[in-house]
Write a protein that holds these residues in place. Structure first.
Motif, PDB file in Angstrom:
ATOM      1  N   GLN A 172       6.436 -32.960 -24.936  1.00  0.00           N
ATOM      2  CA  GLN A 172       6.563 -33.733 -25.779  1.00  0.00           C
ATOM      3  C   GLN A 172       5.555 -34.147 -26.837  1.00  0.00           C
ATOM      4  O   GLN A 172       5.883 -34.134 -27.921  1.00  0.00           O
ATOM      5  CB  GLN A 172       6.748 -35.351 -25.018  1.00  0.00           C
ATOM      6  CG  GLN A 172       7.777 -36.105 -25.691  1.00  0.00           C
ATOM      7  CD  GLN A 172       8.030 -37.558 -24.737  1.00  0.00           C
ATOM      8  OE1 GLN A 172       7.054 -37.863 -24.033  1.00  0.00           O
ATOM      9  NE2 GLN A 172       9.221 -38.002 -24.576  1.00  0.00           N
ATOM     10  N   LYS A 173       4.323 -33.944 -26.441  1.00  0.00           N
ATOM     11  CA  LYS A 173       3.086 -33.890 -27.335  1.00  0.00           C
ATOM     12  C   LYS A 173       3.193 -32.849 -28.228  1.00  0.00           C
ATOM     13  O   LYS A 173       3.196 -33.109 -29.476  1.00  0.00           O
ATOM     14  CB  LYS A 173       1.724 -34.204 -26.747  1.00  0.00           C
ATOM     15  CG  LYS A 173       0.843 -34.413 -27.461  1.00  0.00           C
ATOM     16  CD  LYS A 173      -0.611 -34.829 -26.824  1.00  0.00           C
ATOM     17  CE  LYS A 173      -1.737 -34.385 -27.287  1.00  0.00           C
ATOM     18  NZ  LYS A 173      -2.300 -33.068 -27.333  1.00  0.00           N
ATOM     19  N   THR A 174       3.504 -31.757 -27.720  1.00  0.00           N
ATOM     20  CA  THR A 174       3.515 -30.415 -28.532  1.00  0.00           C
ATOM     21  C   THR A 174       4.778 -30.701 -29.528  1.00  0.00           C
ATOM     22  O   THR A 174       4.356 -30.322 -30.821  1.00  0.00           O
ATOM     23  CB  THR A 174       3.872 -29.457 -27.699  1.00  0.00           C
ATOM     24  OG1 THR A 174       2.907 -29.369 -26.526  1.00  0.00           O
ATOM     25  CG2 THR A 174       3.405 -28.029 -28.453  1.00  0.00           C
TER      26      THR A 174
ATOM     27  N   ARG B  34       6.058 -33.421 -30.783  1.00  0.00           N
ATOM     28  CA  ARG B  34       5.852 -34.471 -31.895  1.00  0.00           C
ATOM     29  C   ARG B  34       4.881 -34.041 -33.062  1.00  0.00           C
ATOM     30  O   ARG B  34       4.924 -34.217 -34.079  1.00  0.00           O
ATOM     31  CB  ARG B  34       4.979 -35.643 -30.985  1.00  0.00           C
ATOM     32  CG  ARG B  34       5.610 -36.978 -31.686  1.00  0.00           C
ATOM     33  CD  ARG B  34       4.923 -38.005 -31.198  1.00  0.00           C
ATOM     34  NE  ARG B  34       5.487 -38.611 -29.774  1.00  0.00           N
ATOM     35  CZ  ARG B  34       4.821 -38.675 -28.654  1.00  0.00           C
ATOM     36  NH1 ARG B  34       3.537 -38.693 -28.696  1.00  0.00           N
ATOM     37  NH2 ARG B  34       5.314 -38.864 -27.461  1.00  0.00           N
ATOM     38  N   GLU B  35       3.889 -33.153 -32.665  1.00  0.00           N
ATOM     39  CA  GLU B  35       3.020 -32.572 -33.482  1.00  0.00           C
ATOM     40  C   GLU B  35       3.759 -31.435 -34.305  1.00  0.00           C
ATOM     41  O   GLU B  35       3.499 -31.242 -35.568  1.00  0.00           O
ATOM     42  CB  GLU B  35       1.768 -31.803 -32.850  1.00  0.00           C
ATOM     43  CG  GLU B  35       0.791 -32.911 -32.503  1.00  0.00           C
ATOM     44  CD  GLU B  35      -0.154 -32.217 -31.282  1.00  0.00           C
ATOM     45  OE1 GLU B  35      -0.153 -31.264 -31.050  1.00  0.00           O
ATOM     46  OE2 GLU B  35      -0.904 -33.025 -30.769  1.00  0.00           O
ATOM     47  N   ASN B  36       4.619 -30.580 -33.783  1.00  0.00           N
ATOM     48  CA  ASN B  36       5.261 -29.564 -34.351  1.00  0.00           C
ATOM     49  C   ASN B  36       6.623 -29.457 -33.742  1.00  0.00           C
ATOM     50  O   ASN B  36       6.741 -28.805 -32.737  1.00  0.00           O
ATOM     51  CB  ASN B  36       4.413 -28.296 -33.900  1.00  0.00           C
ATOM     52  CG  ASN B  36       5.166 -27.011 -34.826  1.00  0.00           C
ATOM     53  OD1 ASN B  36       6.135 -27.245 -35.449  1.00  0.00           O
ATOM     54  ND2 ASN B  36       4.744 -26.009 -34.426  1.00  0.00           N
ATOM     55  N   ARG B  37       7.529 -29.773 -34.400  1.00  0.00           N
ATOM     56  CA  ARG B  37       8.934 -29.896 -33.842  1.00  0.00           C
ATOM     57  C   ARG B  37       9.625 -28.355 -33.939  1.00  0.00           C
ATOM     58  O   ARG B  37      10.400 -28.117 -32.845  1.00  0.00           O
ATOM     59  CB  ARG B  37       9.944 -30.614 -35.016  1.00  0.00           C
ATOM     60  CG  ARG B  37      11.243 -31.248 -34.104  1.00  0.00           C
ATOM     61  CD  ARG B  37      12.274 -31.761 -34.927  1.00  0.00           C
ATOM     62  NE  ARG B  37      11.913 -32.996 -35.457  1.00  0.00           N
ATOM     63  CZ  ARG B  37      12.591 -33.675 -36.478  1.00  0.00           C
ATOM     64  NH1 ARG B  37      13.397 -33.177 -37.193  1.00  0.00           N
ATOM     65  NH2 ARG B  37      12.335 -35.016 -36.604  1.00  0.00           N
TER      66      ARG B  37
ATOM     67  N   SER C  84       3.130 -33.323 -21.818  1.00  0.00           N
ATOM     68  CA  SER C  84       2.547 -32.143 -22.782  1.00  0.00           C
ATOM     69  C   SER C  84       3.266 -31.595 -23.591  1.00  0.00           C
ATOM     70  O   SER C  84       2.991 -31.273 -24.725  1.00  0.00           O
ATOM     71  CB  SER C  84       1.780 -31.344 -21.855  1.00  0.00           C
ATOM     72  OG  SER C  84       2.424 -29.913 -21.927  1.00  0.00           O
TER      73      SER C  84
END
Lengths: 249, 256
Positions: free
Chosen positions: A59-61, A63-66, A57
């Motif tokens: 990692q996903k966050t 990827r969307e917003n560094r 979760s």
């Protein structure tokens, strides 16, 4: 047992109870070396699926917003600092909040599992609370079980249209109580009594830690509510940025 | 809160900071596992003493500071052990019991021996962990985790959190001073309000700082990977031999 012996025993019990109330710093972190090796590994293994879910979760966050990396790190540091502060108390004892209820409400339970294990490592390394071998058990009770209950209750209250502040209070208090129950159960599993086994032992551990943990849970609830109230008044844009108010609607 | 600065600064001041952190971690973890794995009294006592000696004499930490740190887990130890020694039951049991309304409190037969072994074991384990954390700064422990193939994302987060903890501590101290000087902690209710206010404020400050730090990182070419300077601390043969000898000694002690 003679009358004298009885009074000595009662005195000793009273002594143990009062001593238990006074210095209660982080009483619910299972200390280093307190659990047998088998239990250390087993509790660690139980945590793995939750940690992997949390990792994905996060990692996903990212990827969307560094940019979220510094926000996440700051949140971790925030939970750590909050949990290291002496909280106000009536009895003059020295106790600390877990901060996980607040974390679960603000960031969601899956992110808190990862932040929680990191915070627990730092608590062991920098504050000497908890330990490296008991990390698995402590992670399960404080970074997984407690936050999930807090989050569940918070969601449930929202679905039932309970007043938001009451929801926050209940979530934080019950999450804290659940952590305390899980820890007692973990200790009881490792050290069952001769008579009555794990059940009786769990009652003993619950009883021994109750004088410190029950008031603490209520105070944690109050403090969490005050924090969320203040945040809602002064920090709506920030809350929106971490997705808190989006959830509220 | 005092503890965080103390343990961290003791680690930086330690005279055995220069020893390879991996070696120290191996010795500490092996001794720790030996204690909780064997539960042997002799092993526990010798680990407790030897780790104390390493921390105090080789690391150069004062005895009083070390003892103060050893006191931290004592509350848990007393409460937890009390629960193991004392049993509850509906019928009178054990050698020694007192009547409470509805149930009996008794001293369990093997309880005292188990408790004594447990206390020794736990304190030995704590002293082994202290040997590591009082001689190895947290950043080096994080690097070690990286070497154990903990995902990069996690070790990066840990590195950032470690740094931010001190930033936030500093902010918190100032806020608390400000509140205290305005009688913000003079009774329980105001304390709760001040504490909550500080908590919320701290959160806002942390989010603001997070944005600023991200910009600072981007300005220094951050592209999704944080690089930290690691000091090289090669293992010296003498130290490796001493560590191996120590562990062999523990093994021997347990076998005999």
């Amino acid at each position: 047992m003679s009358k004298k012996e009885k009074s000595i025993m009662k005195l000793a019990t009273a002594f143990a109870l009062t001593f238990g109330i006074v210095p209660s710093a982080f009483a619910m972190h299972i200390m280093e070396g307190y659990l047998p090796v088998g239990y250390c590994i087993a509790w660690g293994a139980v945590c793995v699926p939750f940690l992997i879910a949390g990792f994905f979760s996060i990692q996903k966050t990212l990827r969307e917003n560094r940019k979220a990396i510094t926000v996440l790190a700051m949140s971790g540091a925030f939970v750590f600092v909050l949990s290291s502060l002496k909280i106000p108390s009536v009895t003059g004892s020295c106790s600390h909040m877990t901060g996980t209820g607040l974390g679960a409400i603000l960031f969601g339970p899956s992110a808190v599992s990862i932040l929680g294990i990191i915070v627990l490592i730092f608590q062991a390394v920098l504050l000497a609370h908890g330990g490296l071998t008991t990390l698995g058990a402590n992670t399960f009770s404080m970074a997984i079980a407690g936050p999930f209950v807090s989050f569940g209750i918070y969601r449930l209250c929202k679905a039932l249209k309970v007043n938001k502040m009451a929801a926050v209070f209940l979530a934080a208090t019950l999450g804290d109580l659940f952590t305390y129950c899980v820890t007692s159960f973990q200790l009881a599993l490792a050290y069952p009594s001769e008579i009555g086994g794990v059940g009786a032992s769990a009652v003993k551990f619950l009883g021994v830690f109750a004088p410190t943990q029950l008031p603490l849970a209520v105070i944690e609830g109050i403090l969490t509510t005050v924090i969320v109230m203040t945040l809602e008044t002064y920090a709506l844009p920030e809350l929106k940025a971490i997705g808190f108010t989006r959830e509220v609607k | 809160m005092r503890t965080i600065n103390t343990i961290d600064s003791y680690a930086y001041e330690s005279r055995i900071k220069g020893i390879n952190p991996g070696l120290k971690a191996i010795v500490a973890m092996a001794a720790l596992l030996f204690c909780i794995g064997t539960g042997d009294v002799l092993v526990s006592v010798s680990v407790f003493l030897s780790m104390g000696i390493i921390t105090i004499f080789m690391g150069g930490l004062s005895v009083w500071k070390y003892l103060a740190l050893l006191k931290i887990p004592v509350t848990f130890l007393i409460l937890g052990t009390a629960a193991i020694v004392v049993g509850i039951s509906h019928v009178p049991a054990g050698r020694f019991y007192i009547t409470m309304p509805g149930f009996y409190l008794y001293l369990s037969d093997g309880g005292a021996a188990l408790a004594a072994r447990l206390i020794l074991k736990a304190m030995a384990a704590v002293s082994a962990m202290y040997m590591l954390v009082l001689s190895t700064p947290a950043s080096e422990i994080i690097n070690l985790l990286g070497k154990l193939h903990v995902p990069k994302l996690i070790s990066e987060l840990m590195n950032l959190i470690y740094r931010f903890i001190f930033v936030m501590m500093d902010v918190q101290i100032h806020m608390k001073q400000a509140a205290e000087s305005r009688l913000g902690y003079h009774n329980f209710l105001t304390s709760c309000r001040s504490f909550g206010g500080i908590g919320a404020n701290l959160f806002m400050v942390s989010l603001k700082k997070a944005g600023v730090y991200y910009d600072a990182m981007t300005a220094r070419c951050y592209e999704g990977e944080l690089l930290f300077l690691e000091e090289e601390r090669p293992v010296k043969t003498k130290e490796a031999a001493a560590a191996a000898g120590y562990l062999a000694f523990l093994l021997l002690l347990w076998l005999l």
